[in-house]
Write an enzyme that holds these catalytic residues in place. Sequence first.
Site, PDB file in Angstrom:
ATOM      1  N   CYS A 248       0.671  -1.257   0.104  1.00  0.00           N
ATOM      2  CA  CYS A 248      -0.011  -0.038   0.049  1.00  0.00           C
ATOM      3  C   CYS A 248       1.001   1.186  -0.052  1.00  0.00           C
ATOM      4  O   CYS A 248       1.518   1.468  -0.884  1.00  0.00           O
ATOM      5  CB  CYS A 248      -0.857  -0.091   1.333  1.00  0.00           C
ATOM      6  SG  CYS A 248      -2.381   1.132   0.949  1.00  0.00           S
ATOM      7  N   HIS A 333      -3.812  -4.903  -0.100  1.00  0.00           N
ATOM      8  CA  HIS A 333      -3.474  -5.551   1.198  1.00  0.00           C
ATOM      9  C   HIS A 333      -3.668  -7.058   0.984  1.00  0.00           C
ATOM     10  O   HIS A 333      -4.641  -7.688   1.122  1.00  0.00           O
ATOM     11  CB  HIS A 333      -4.650  -5.198   2.216  1.00  0.00           C
ATOM     12  CG  HIS A 333      -4.508  -3.730   2.630  1.00  0.00           C
ATOM     13  ND1 HIS A 333      -3.417  -3.390   3.539  1.00  0.00           N
ATOM     14  CD2 HIS A 333      -4.912  -2.568   2.224  1.00  0.00           C
ATOM     15  CE1 HIS A 333      -3.600  -2.002   3.558  1.00  0.00           C
ATOM     16  NE2 HIS A 333      -4.234  -1.587   2.870  1.00  0.00           N
ATOM     17  N   GLU A 335      -2.466  -9.066   3.319  1.00  0.00           N
ATOM     18  CA  GLU A 335      -2.865  -9.732   4.720  1.00  0.00           C
ATOM     19  C   GLU A 335      -4.297  -9.753   4.952  1.00  0.00           C
ATOM     20  O   GLU A 335      -4.979 -10.500   6.005  1.00  0.00           O
ATOM     21  CB  GLU A 335      -2.039  -8.872   5.679  1.00  0.00           C
ATOM     22  CG  GLU A 335      -2.796  -7.563   6.160  1.00  0.00           C
ATOM     23  CD  GLU A 335      -2.745  -6.292   5.023  1.00  0.00           C
ATOM     24  OE1 GLU A 335      -3.125  -5.624   5.400  1.00  0.00           O
ATOM     25  OE2 GLU A 335      -1.884  -6.633   4.029  1.00  0.00           O
TER      26      GLU A 335
END
Length: 378
Positions: A248, A333, A335
Amino acid sequence: MKARLLLEDGTLFTGKSFGAEGDMTGEVVFNTGITGYQEVLSDPSYCGQIVTMTYPLIGNYGIARDDFESIAPSIHGFVVRRYEPTPSNWRAQYNLGDLLKEYNIPGIHDIDTRMLTRIIRQHGTMKGIITTSSKSDQELKGMMAATSIEELRNQVAQTSTKHIYTSPGAKERIVLVDFGAKSGILRELNKRDCDVIVVPHDTTAEEIRRLQPDGIQLSNGPGDPKDVPYAVKMVSELLGEYPIFGICLGHQLFALACGADTQKLKFGHRGGNHPVKELQSGRCYITSQNHGYAVTDSSIAGTKLEVTHINNNDKTIEGLKHTEYPAFSVQYHPEAAPGPYDNNYLFDRFLEMIQEHKRLNPQRSRQAELMAAAKGEL
């Protein structure tokens, strides 16, 4: 209690309050996620923003502390169509309104969020103010005008850790540079038994070298990457010395450090349903995103960067890799899990890159082991 949302273009929405009382100014944005409002609230990348949820029903599964992405929310306001005060979820510890009150965040519901989203899509993100007071529209406009852009852009320093801390593991030592990191990044590194050292946003290259990392993780974070030039300098100095993985804001900083440029998007990408194509495989991934800036396509020419992923909606750059050094990044993202866990492979790729870097640089790896042994760390 009545609440109002006033945009800087003069558009006024009148609804009901379900959070803290008072006035709060921020940048008005929208998120297209159907679920995940708790992760949105606790994502540090939303610092300084008033978030509008496009899905009409919000609050129905309440709040569970285990799902937080940070210690405390950083958003400046929450806007929904229909707020559900009575959650139906065995994990819920309390409702959404109570969370907003606890952290002094105003919330407004029972307004036309479709109209609000269309305004943002047409005109771009803009400042707004949520209030439960009886102040006149003119007074509210004055309060918005008095809130400087600088106040809304100093978010990285607000959300980053102030002190170095560790999350011990037995395998690769990773320095995680915290620009407003989500907890999910640390969780993914912990799952792989990494020895993680989390450092503040303004940590210098020399300070990172002293920690003898095997690799460097650049976290997500709020705001404009050009507001943190010291971080760009740090990345450029370490590029080639250590494997680097940016997420990001970390992706944007990596691009700037390699000579590329960034630009502000009209209304950004925010939600858990953004399609991204990996160019090498041709596969499309559904990703979670939260950013208002992107790497400029035309700035890649002349750099040593290669585009690895693109956004299937607007064709903006979603992934980069360095053609000479062990370094890569993604705008989304990996994760986060907006359903599937398909993007977790990027953390495995990062660790494979570290192992390859060690194989090609055995002397550096041996020196790091000796220094760690001398300090009593092995």
